[in-house]
Design a protein around this motif. Structure first.
Motif, short mmCIF file in Angstrom:
data_model
loop_
_atom_site.label_atom_id
_atom_site.label_comp_id
_atom_site.label_asym_id
_atom_site.label_seq_id
_atom_site.Cartn_x
_atom_site.Cartn_y
_atom_site.Cartn_z
N GLU A 3 1.01 -6.82 2.55
CA GLU A 3 0.03 -6.71 2.42
C GLU A 3 -1.54 -6.39 3.86
O GLU A 3 -1.09 -7.16 4.24
N LYS A 4 -2.15 -5.41 3.02
CA LYS A 4 -3.47 -5.86 4.68
C LYS A 4 -4.66 -6.28 4.08
O LYS A 4 -5.30 -5.77 2.38
N LEU A 5 -5.55 -6.39 5.01
CA LEU A 5 -6.54 -6.98 4.24
C LEU A 5 -7.93 -6.03 5.24
O LEU A 5 -7.91 -5.40 6.03
N GLY A 6 -9.18 -6.05 4.85
CA GLY A 6 -9.91 -5.09 5.45
C GLY A 6 -11.69 -5.03 4.27
O GLY A 6 -11.48 -6.63 3.57
N LEU A 7 -12.42 -4.94 5.20
CA LEU A 7 -13.85 -4.80 4.52
C LEU A 7 -14.88 -3.92 3.81
O LEU A 7 -14.02 -2.99 4.31
N ILE A 8 -15.57 -3.36 2.92
CA ILE A 8 -16.33 -3.24 2.59
C ILE A 8 -18.01 -3.52 3.19
O ILE A 8 -17.83 -4.34 3.11
N ALA A 9 -18.37 -2.71 3.38
CA ALA A 9 -20.14 -2.81 3.62
C ALA A 9 -20.61 -1.99 2.51
O ALA A 9 -20.79 -0.90 1.78
N SER B 20 -18.28 -7.50 2.31
CA SER B 20 -17.19 -8.35 1.05
C SER B 20 -15.42 -8.20 1.49
O SER B 20 -14.97 -6.67 1.98
N LYS B 21 -14.68 -8.64 1.11
CA LYS B 21 -13.51 -8.42 1.37
C LYS B 21 -12.71 -7.98 0.65
O LYS B 21 -12.45 -8.16 -1.03
N LEU B 22 -11.28 -7.01 1.19
CA LEU B 22 -10.96 -6.44 0.05
C LEU B 22 -9.38 -6.93 0.19
O LEU B 22 -8.48 -7.29 2.02
N THR B 23 -8.09 -6.35 -0.80
CA THR B 23 -7.02 -7.16 -0.38
C THR B 23 -5.88 -5.93 -1.07
O THR B 23 -6.27 -5.51 -1.98
N PHE B 24 -5.05 -5.42 -0.22
CA PHE B 24 -4.24 -4.77 0.38
C PHE B 24 -2.16 -4.88 -0.94
O PHE B 24 -2.79 -5.19 -0.54
N SER B 25 -2.00 -4.86 -1.95
CA SER B 25 -0.74 -5.04 -2.44
C SER B 25 0.43 -4.57 -1.19
O SER B 25 -0.05 -3.96 -1.09
N LEU C 145 -8.42 -9.44 9.82
CA LEU C 145 -10.17 -8.64 9.52
C LEU C 145 -10.53 -8.00 10.70
O LEU C 145 -11.73 -7.63 10.44
N ALA C 146 -10.17 -8.60 12.20
CA ALA C 146 -10.50 -7.68 13.15
C ALA C 146 -9.58 -6.91 13.27
O ALA C 146 -10.20 -5.38 14.07
N PHE C 147 -8.47 -6.70 12.26
CA PHE C 147 -7.75 -4.66 12.25
C PHE C 147 -8.04 -4.42 10.84
O PHE C 147 -6.68 -4.89 10.20
N PRO C 148 -9.15 -3.97 10.33
CA PRO C 148 -8.55 -4.39 8.86
C PRO C 148 -7.53 -2.83 8.50
O PRO C 148 -7.39 -1.97 9.41
N LEU C 149 -6.99 -2.77 7.19
CA LEU C 149 -6.19 -2.69 6.20
C LEU C 149 -4.97 -2.51 7.78
O LEU C 149 -4.51 -1.44 7.57
N LYS C 150 -4.11 -2.36 8.09
CA LYS C 150 -3.22 -2.98 9.00
C LYS C 150 -2.25 -4.22 9.04
O LYS C 150 -3.09 -5.69 8.50
N PRO C 151 -0.83 -3.34 8.64
CA PRO C 151 0.28 -4.39 7.90
C PRO C 151 0.51 -5.36 8.61
O PRO C 151 0.03 -5.10 10.37
N SER C 152 1.24 -7.01 8.17
CA SER C 152 1.50 -8.16 9.08
C SER C 152 2.86 -7.64 9.43
O SER C 152 3.50 -8.29 10.33
#
Length: 195
Positions: A170-176, A183-188, A138-145
């Motif tokens: 998959e990527k993780l992100g936040l929305i305000a 809120s956490k978001l998960t992109f497949s 979550l420190a690197f939103p929408l960055k794939p591993s």
């Protein structure tokens, strides 16, 4: 460092250092025009970054081969350490983006690629792979591993084409949102095959 033999060229590099990123005026002013969730900090601090990189590249002269020709191989290892990392957070219900600091974060990993030619350049294959090990995704939103790419190109007279396979984890992100906070978001995972 560069080194050359009759068949191969070698290049090696090492980078280390630090940098700072000051919040821009627009990143600060957006907090005036958009309601701020209660759990977001009020002031953005400057980001501090410590970096270390080491890389190696091996390439072959561009000569024709009756069957198989190694073109290029590259590998880089890196480590980035952050204090007060600035991250972008989409704002629900509007076109705004908010920015805040993640107090401590790190990103370590590697990037590698190899290219070969087959049958006198009638076929060429390029493979690449990258891995990123985040201390906190979550420190690197929408960055794939992880990312992998395979590209096969062919040439036969006037006919040319390529096959591409691509995968991204998959990527993780936040929305305000003003009332709901973060809120956490998960992109497949993404897989693309293009012919």
């Amino acid at each position: 460092i560069n080194y050359r033999t009759d068949k191969l060229y070698y290049t090696m590099y090492v980078n280390t250092g630090s940098s700072a990123r000051v919040p821009s005026l627009s990143q600060q002013l957006i907090r005036i025009t958009a309601p701020i969730p209660a759990d977001i900090q009020q002031n953005i601090k400057s980001e501090q970054k410590q970096m270390s990189e080491i890389g190696l590249s091996v390439s072959a002269p561009d000569k024709k081969s009756p069957l198989f020709l190694f073109r290029n191989l590259s590998l880089s290892l890196f480590s980035y350490q952050y204090q007060n990392k600035i991250r972008l957070i989409p704002y629900a219900g509007g076109i705004h983006h908010l920015f805040d600091n993640h107090q401590k974060a790190s990103n370590r990993g590697y990037e590698a690629s190899v290219e070969i030619a087959i049958f006198r350049d009638y076929l060429s294959l390029n493979l690449s792979s990258a891995r990123f090990y985040f201390s906190d995704p979550l420190a690197f939103p929408l960055k794939p591993s992880a990312k992998e790419t395979a590209i096969l190109r062919y040439r036969a007279g006037i006919l040319k084409g390529e096959f591409i396979c691509f995968r991204e984890s998959e990527k993780l992100g936040l929305i305000a949102a003003p009332d709901a906070g973060f809120s956490k978001l998960t992109f497949s995972e993404v897989k693309i095959d293009n012919y």
